[in-house]
Design a protein around this motif. Sequence first.
Motif, PDB file in Angstrom:
ATOM      1  N   LYS A 186      32.045  -3.025  44.216  1.00 43.56           N
ATOM      2  CA  LYS A 186      33.517  -3.102  43.996  1.00 43.56           C
ATOM      3  C   LYS A 186      33.776  -3.910  43.001  1.00 43.56           C
ATOM      4  CE  LYS A 186      37.879  -4.221  46.708  1.00 43.56           C
ATOM      5  NZ  LYS A 186      38.142  -4.537  47.984  1.00 43.56           N
ATOM      6  N   GLY A 187      35.027  -3.279  42.266  1.00 46.16           N
ATOM      7  CA  GLY A 187      35.612  -3.749  40.890  1.00 46.16           C
ATOM      8  C   GLY A 187      34.782  -3.509  39.668  1.00 46.16           C
ATOM      9  N   GLN A 188      33.915  -2.602  39.813  1.00 44.51           N
ATOM     10  CA  GLN A 188      33.075  -2.139  38.530  1.00 44.51           C
ATOM     11  C   GLN A 188      34.105  -0.805  37.942  1.00 44.51           C
ATOM     12  OE1 GLN A 188      29.127  -1.156  39.700  1.00 44.51           O
ATOM     13  NE2 GLN A 188      28.325  -2.664  38.165  1.00 44.51           N
ATOM     14  N   THR A 189      33.972  -0.858  36.796  1.00 45.50           N
ATOM     15  CA  THR A 189      34.826   0.095  35.957  1.00 45.50           C
ATOM     16  C   THR A 189      34.004   0.773  35.135  1.00 45.50           C
ATOM     17  OG1 THR A 189      35.609  -1.386  34.361  1.00 45.50           O
ATOM     18  CG2 THR A 189      37.087  -1.086  36.200  1.00 45.50           C
ATOM     19  N   ALA A 190      34.469   1.920  34.547  1.00 40.87           N
ATOM     20  CA  ALA A 190      33.938   2.681  33.496  1.00 40.87           C
ATOM     21  C   ALA A 190      33.373   1.623  32.247  1.00 40.87           C
ATOM     22  CB  ALA A 190      34.396   3.601  32.986  1.00 40.87           C
ATOM     23  N   SER A 191      31.984   1.320  32.100  1.00 40.08           N
ATOM     24  CA  SER A 191      31.660   0.511  31.061  1.00 40.08           C
ATOM     25  C   SER A 191      30.485   1.018  30.291  1.00 40.08           C
ATOM     26  CB  SER A 191      31.232  -0.823  31.464  1.00 40.08           C
ATOM     27  OG  SER A 191      30.353  -0.567  32.282  1.00 40.08           O
ATOM     28  N   GLY A 192      29.962   0.393  29.543  1.00 37.26           N
ATOM     29  CA  GLY A 192      28.715   0.993  28.470  1.00 37.26           C
ATOM     30  C   GLY A 192      27.366   0.889  29.462  1.00 37.26           C
ATOM     31  N   SER A 193      27.651   0.374  30.451  1.00 36.95           N
ATOM     32  CA  SER A 193      26.103   0.507  31.274  1.00 36.95           C
ATOM     33  C   SER A 193      26.080   1.701  32.418  1.00 36.95           C
ATOM     34  CB  SER A 193      26.032  -1.016  32.131  1.00 36.95           C
ATOM     35  OG  SER A 193      26.905  -1.310  33.235  1.00 36.95           O
ATOM     36  N   TYR A 194      24.958   2.251  32.640  1.00 37.99           N
ATOM     37  CA  TYR A 194      24.935   3.443  33.508  1.00 37.99           C
ATOM     38  C   TYR A 194      23.828   3.073  34.169  1.00 37.99           C
ATOM     39  CZ  TYR A 194      27.708   6.499  30.690  1.00 37.99           C
ATOM     40  OH  TYR A 194      29.018   7.078  30.122  1.00 37.99           O
ATOM     41  N   LYS A 195      23.673   3.879  35.500  1.00 35.74           N
ATOM     42  CA  LYS A 195      22.842   3.632  36.529  1.00 35.74           C
ATOM     43  C   LYS A 195      22.216   4.925  36.654  1.00 35.74           C
ATOM     44  CE  LYS A 195      26.086   4.100  40.470  1.00 35.74           C
ATOM     45  NZ  LYS A 195      26.621   3.718  41.600  1.00 35.74           N
ATOM     46  N   PRO A 196      21.136   4.884  37.111  1.00 36.29           N
ATOM     47  CA  PRO A 196      20.216   6.309  37.372  1.00 36.29           C
ATOM     48  C   PRO A 196      20.806   6.944  38.712  1.00 36.29           C
ATOM     49  CG  PRO A 196      18.651   4.409  37.982  1.00 36.29           C
ATOM     50  CD  PRO A 196      20.241   3.798  37.403  1.00 36.29           C
ATOM     51  N   ALA A 197      20.611   8.338  38.843  1.00 33.58           N
ATOM     52  CA  ALA A 197      21.258   8.948  39.767  1.00 33.58           C
ATOM     53  C   ALA A 197      20.414  10.137  40.058  1.00 33.58           C
ATOM     54  CB  ALA A 197      22.660   9.308  39.845  1.00 33.58           C
ATOM     55  N   LEU A 198      19.988  10.689  41.402  1.00 39.65           N
ATOM     56  CA  LEU A 198      19.087  11.644  41.538  1.00 39.65           C
ATOM     57  C   LEU A 198      20.189  12.765  42.302  1.00 39.65           C
ATOM     58  CD1 LEU A 198      16.428  12.707  41.936  1.00 39.65           C
ATOM     59  CD2 LEU A 198      16.415  12.352  44.314  1.00 39.65           C
ATOM     60  N   LEU A 199      20.061  14.054  41.397  1.00 41.13           N
ATOM     61  CA  LEU A 199      21.013  15.101  41.926  1.00 41.13           C
ATOM     62  C   LEU A 199      20.430  15.894  42.840  1.00 41.13           C
ATOM     63  CD1 LEU A 199      22.077  16.044  38.241  1.00 41.13           C
ATOM     64  CD2 LEU A 199      23.262  14.548  39.972  1.00 41.13           C
TER      65      LEU A 199
END
Length: 188
Positions: free
Chosen positions: A142-155
């Motif tokens: 909660k509270g995270q916005t679009a920033s320079g950091s990304y996280k991994p995701a499996l499609l």
Amino acid sequence: MKIAGNAIRPGMVLNYKDKLCVVVKTEHRTPGNLRAFNQVEMQDIVSGTKYNERFSASEMVERVRLEQKSYQYLYDEGEALVFMDDETYDQINIPKSLVGDQIDFLQPNMTVEIESHEGRPIGVSLPETVTMAIAETEPTVKGQTASGSYKPALLENGARVMVPPYLSEGERIVVRIADREYVERAKD
């Protein structure tokens, strides 16, 4: 069609030593007191062998014209993929190797461009982007916005991409197929 050696550009297909080669990279060089030449890196379409050659402006090379036609992907059949011609409804089988590592983005009923030379398929081009659902990713904080950091995701197709931290499982996103990068949230 014959073209001059200095007119060779990336993406062109040449008939080089009786082999179909796609031009990967070109560099125009003018060394000191020597004549200018075009340094060309190309790859054999069939075997994958790479060639690095110099062509002067006076040399002529054979440029090959490829036929491009739209086909609809139907289904997987072992080591081949079955496509249907949009106009004639004829079906063709194409080896999975022609699609390469983009095969996991191929979806039923997807329209693709198939390049062929003298009736023999030599390449399959998928659309630039595809819409997929996120099957698995770290929970949203909660509270995270679009920033320079990304996280991994499996499609849903098993491909891994990096997505912004505010996205969660089940959301649909648009992915650029060529470099497997997140583009935006899907608008559907």
